[in-house]
Design a protein around this motif. Structure first.
Motif, mmCIF file in Angstrom:
data_model
loop_
_atom_site.group_PDB
_atom_site.id
_atom_site.type_symbol
_atom_site.label_atom_id
_atom_site.label_comp_id
_atom_site.label_asym_id
_atom_site.label_seq_id
_atom_site.Cartn_x
_atom_site.Cartn_y
_atom_site.Cartn_z
ATOM 1 N N VAL A 1 15.713 -2.257 -2.624
ATOM 2 C CA VAL A 1 15.012 -1.502 -1.581
ATOM 3 C C VAL A 1 14.328 -0.288 -2.199
ATOM 4 N N ILE A 2 15.036 0.407 -3.109
ATOM 5 C CA ILE A 2 14.438 1.576 -3.760
ATOM 6 C C ILE A 2 13.214 1.154 -4.581
ATOM 7 N N ILE A 3 13.359 0.054 -5.345
ATOM 8 C CA ILE A 3 12.233 -0.412 -6.161
ATOM 9 C C ILE A 3 11.045 -0.781 -5.279
ATOM 10 N N ALA A 4 11.330 -1.535 -4.206
ATOM 11 C CA ALA A 4 10.244 -1.990 -3.338
ATOM 12 C C ALA A 4 9.527 -0.804 -2.708
ATOM 13 N N PHE A 5 10.307 0.237 -2.336
ATOM 14 C CA PHE A 5 9.709 1.444 -1.764
ATOM 15 C C PHE A 5 8.747 2.086 -2.773
ATOM 16 N N LEU A 6 9.199 2.246 -4.040
ATOM 17 C CA LEU A 6 8.344 2.898 -5.030
ATOM 18 C C LEU A 6 7.098 2.083 -5.337
ATOM 19 N N VAL A 7 7.274 0.743 -5.394
ATOM 20 C CA VAL A 7 6.113 -0.101 -5.680
ATOM 21 C C VAL A 7 5.096 0.004 -4.553
ATOM 22 N N THR A 8 5.606 0.086 -3.312
ATOM 23 C CA THR A 8 4.684 0.248 -2.184
ATOM 24 C C THR A 8 3.931 1.572 -2.296
ATOM 25 N N VAL A 9 4.634 2.639 -2.727
ATOM 26 C CA VAL A 9 3.968 3.936 -2.920
ATOM 27 C C VAL A 9 2.831 3.795 -3.935
ATOM 28 N N VAL A 10 3.123 3.147 -5.075
ATOM 29 C CA VAL A 10 2.095 2.954 -6.103
ATOM 30 C C VAL A 10 0.910 2.190 -5.526
ATOM 31 N N LEU B 1 -6.200 -5.797 -8.997
ATOM 32 C CA LEU B 1 -4.815 -5.872 -9.455
ATOM 33 C C LEU B 1 -3.788 -6.121 -8.372
ATOM 34 N N SER B 2 -4.205 -6.308 -7.120
ATOM 35 C CA SER B 2 -3.240 -6.272 -6.019
ATOM 36 C C SER B 2 -2.011 -7.142 -6.269
ATOM 37 N N VAL B 3 -2.200 -8.365 -6.788
ATOM 38 C CA VAL B 3 -1.059 -9.256 -6.992
ATOM 39 C C VAL B 3 -0.112 -8.700 -8.042
ATOM 40 N N TYR B 4 -0.680 -8.196 -9.127
ATOM 41 C CA TYR B 4 0.160 -7.737 -10.235
ATOM 42 C C TYR B 4 1.003 -6.534 -9.842
ATOM 43 N N ILE B 5 0.445 -5.663 -8.983
ATOM 44 C CA ILE B 5 1.219 -4.496 -8.565
ATOM 45 C C ILE B 5 2.481 -4.951 -7.824
ATOM 46 N N GLY B 6 2.324 -5.927 -6.920
ATOM 47 C CA GLY B 6 3.489 -6.453 -6.217
ATOM 48 C C GLY B 6 4.515 -7.035 -7.167
ATOM 49 N N LEU B 7 4.043 -7.592 -8.284
ATOM 50 C CA LEU B 7 4.954 -8.219 -9.242
ATOM 51 C C LEU B 7 5.871 -7.221 -9.929
ATOM 52 N N SER C 1 1.117 -0.606 -16.991
ATOM 53 C CA SER C 1 2.042 0.205 -17.784
ATOM 54 C C SER C 1 2.290 1.546 -17.116
ATOM 55 N N VAL C 2 1.210 2.196 -16.646
ATOM 56 C CA VAL C 2 1.373 3.487 -15.974
ATOM 57 C C VAL C 2 2.250 3.321 -14.736
ATOM 58 N N ALA C 3 1.966 2.269 -13.945
ATOM 59 C CA ALA C 3 2.747 2.040 -12.733
ATOM 60 C C ALA C 3 4.207 1.790 -13.065
ATOM 61 N N VAL C 4 4.471 1.034 -14.149
ATOM 62 C CA VAL C 4 5.866 0.724 -14.493
ATOM 63 C C VAL C 4 6.595 1.977 -14.974
ATOM 64 N N VAL C 5 5.906 2.847 -15.737
ATOM 65 C CA VAL C 5 6.542 4.107 -16.152
ATOM 66 C C VAL C 5 6.980 4.879 -14.918
ATOM 67 N N PHE C 6 6.082 4.991 -13.938
ATOM 68 C CA PHE C 6 6.391 5.708 -12.704
ATOM 69 C C PHE C 6 7.582 5.077 -11.979
ATOM 70 N N VAL C 7 7.528 3.742 -11.800
ATOM 71 C CA VAL C 7 8.572 3.081 -11.005
ATOM 72 C C VAL C 7 9.916 3.126 -11.717
ATOM 73 N N THR C 8 9.966 2.844 -13.030
ATOM 74 C CA THR C 8 11.271 2.884 -13.721
ATOM 75 C C THR C 8 11.839 4.298 -13.694
ATOM 76 N N ALA C 9 10.995 5.296 -13.944
ATOM 77 C CA ALA C 9 11.496 6.669 -14.003
ATOM 78 C C ALA C 9 12.112 7.068 -12.674
ATOM 79 N N PHE C 10 11.358 6.877 -11.572
ATOM 80 C CA PHE C 10 11.863 7.388 -10.298
ATOM 81 C C PHE C 10 12.948 6.508 -9.709
ATOM 82 N N SER C 11 12.896 5.179 -9.938
ATOM 83 C CA SER C 11 13.988 4.359 -9.409
ATOM 84 C C SER C 11 15.276 4.690 -10.153
#
Lengths: 237, 201
Positions: free
Chosen positions: A90-99, A114-120, A58-68
């Motif tokens: 590309v923008i989403i993939a970049f942010l997910v990689t940052v997380v 969690l490695s797999v779920y983060i990629g998801l 949830s924390v990761a998704v808040v970060f990724v949705t907000a900044f993307s």
């Protein structure tokens, strides 16, 4: 699907005016990404068998949705319509990689788990859904708030489902964290030991709760409860 | 013969939606009427059937160590697969917009969202992990797409019928779709583990 396209604000307005607060709070109930917009169900089924992964996601998704949303909104006039999906991804993939890298650097045990779920998160449709529906047509600040709001609305449902699934499926809560609680189970590690406690000898953990199917039923019931209290969401057709 | 087995297996036994729960968002949101579900299902068959062989070729000849570049580039797998999928979906979107504007409006946001339909990327990753060859990957793509198509048309048909039943008002529509999918998933659990190759013998 609720239409959230808001007309662009012309005049100067305070940072957190009425409209902005609405953007932030609407996704928690009236326009919840999971129970109303039907976005991000896959991950809601996959990660909610325990509380810890749900909170981290949830924390990761808040970060990724907000900044993307912010970045796509900044670039919205520059992205040609024909290649917009690739640009967004590309923008989403970049942010997910940052997380992913941040988590790997600062909390390796959780990263391992969690490695797999983060990629998801890349294929989590909330992120791209909000980009398509809101960020492509709105200014950066509203888009950023919309991203945070939707991430929070998603997280609320995710954590709710995961509490139920972990409690009834495994008999514990917050397993894997410092505040892990072992509530009910067949050994003496648990608060209520079902082998010795006379009142709970009938209790067995429900294996259905561990399967993704259980999340379908729980979210179904969540929708039922939410619409009982929020009559304007009721499907009349 | 192997290809036929893989087709049947991926369509019925290891159904993307009802056994692995992939591609749920559009599955639940677009299953209101059989007609729209039919259109989206066909689009998914097309995208899966096309992207799977393309991704197979990319993976075998470009990314693997024995490929043309003689270097192990598998860390680029995600981004390249997603790029292929996104461009295919963009193509499908343009075709549907041109030939069927009515379907285009009724699919709405869920057409571009095929890109992030986990069934598509998940299919490509399953194909890699199960080490299929080219024909098998075509069969797997078409079979997986057909299974997805079948599942969404089934759910849409049930939802059209259930509209005449006396469901509690707050549960109507989406809530009922969730519970129906859960029940269908339980039903498909009993098919898990059947091996069509063994049955043929």
């Amino acid at each position: 699907m609720a239409d959230t396209a808001v007309k662009e604000v012309k005049e100067k307005k305070p940072l957190l005016g009425k409209k902005e607060r609405k953007l932030l709070l609407d996704p928690l109930n009236d326009n919840n990404p999971i129970t109303v917009q039907v976005l991000g169900i896959c991950s809601a089924l996959a990660v909610t068998s325990m509380v810890l992964p749900s909170v981290v996601i949830s924390v990761a998704v808040v970060f990724v949705t907000a900044f993307s949303s912010l970045f796509v909104s900044l670039l919205r006039r520059k992205i040609p319509k024909q290649v917009r999906m690739i640009a967004q991804l590309v923008i989403i993939a970049f942010l997910v990689t940052v997380v992913e890298l941040l988590l790997k650097a600062y909390n390796y045990p959780v990263y391992k788990q969690l490695s797999v779920y983060i990629g998801l998160i890349i294929t989590n449709c909330i992120v791209m859904g909000r980009l398509e529906a809101f960020a492509m047509a709105n200014k950066p600040w509203p888009a950023f708030l919309d991203g945070i709001g939707n991430g929070l609305g998603y997280g609320a449902i995710l954590i709710g489902v995961s509490v139920i699934r972990e409690l009834f499926g495994k008999g514990s809560l917050f397993a894997g964290t410092p505040i892990a609680l072992n509530i009910i189970g067949p050994t003496s590690d648990y608060w209520i030991n079902t082998t010795t406690n006379p009142w709970f000898s009938w209790y067995v953990n429900n294996n259905l709760m561990v399967l993704p199917v259980a999340a379908m039923f729980i979210i179904g019931v969540f929708i039922w409860v939410q619409r009982t209290f929020n009559q304007k969401l009721v499907d009349v057709s | 013969m192997d290809a036929i087995n893989i087709f049947i297996k991926s369509a019925f036994i290891e159904n993307m939606v009802l056994a692995y729960f992939l591609g749920m968002c559009s599955f639940l949101a677009v299953s209101k009427s059989v007609k729209t579900a039919f259109g989206l299902g066909l689009a998914v068959i097309f995208v899966l059937g096309i992207t799977m062989p393309i991704n197979w070729v990319i993976n075998t000849y470009l990314l693997s160590e024995s490929g043309l570049l003689h270097t192990d580039l598998t860390f680029l797998r995600f981004i390249l697969f997603i790029a292929v999928i996104a461009s295919m979906v963009q193509l499908v979107e343009m075709v549907i917009e041109k030939f069927s504007p009515a379907l285009y409006t009724s699919l709405g946001i869920f057409l571009p969202l095929i890109t992030v339909n986990c069934a598509i990327l998940g299919g490509s990753l399953f194909m890699i992990s199960r080490e299929y060859n080219f024909t098998e990957s075509v069969a797997f793509g078409l079979g997986g797409g057909f299974g997805w198509f079948l599942a969404i048309v089934m759910l849409a048909a049930i939802r059209e019928k259930i509209r005449y039943s006396d469901v509690p008002a707050p549960l109507r529509g989406l809530g009922m779709a969730f519970i129906l999918t859960g029940l269908m998933g339980i039903a498909f659990m009993s098919l898990m583990g059947i091996d069509p190759a063994a049955l043929a013998k």
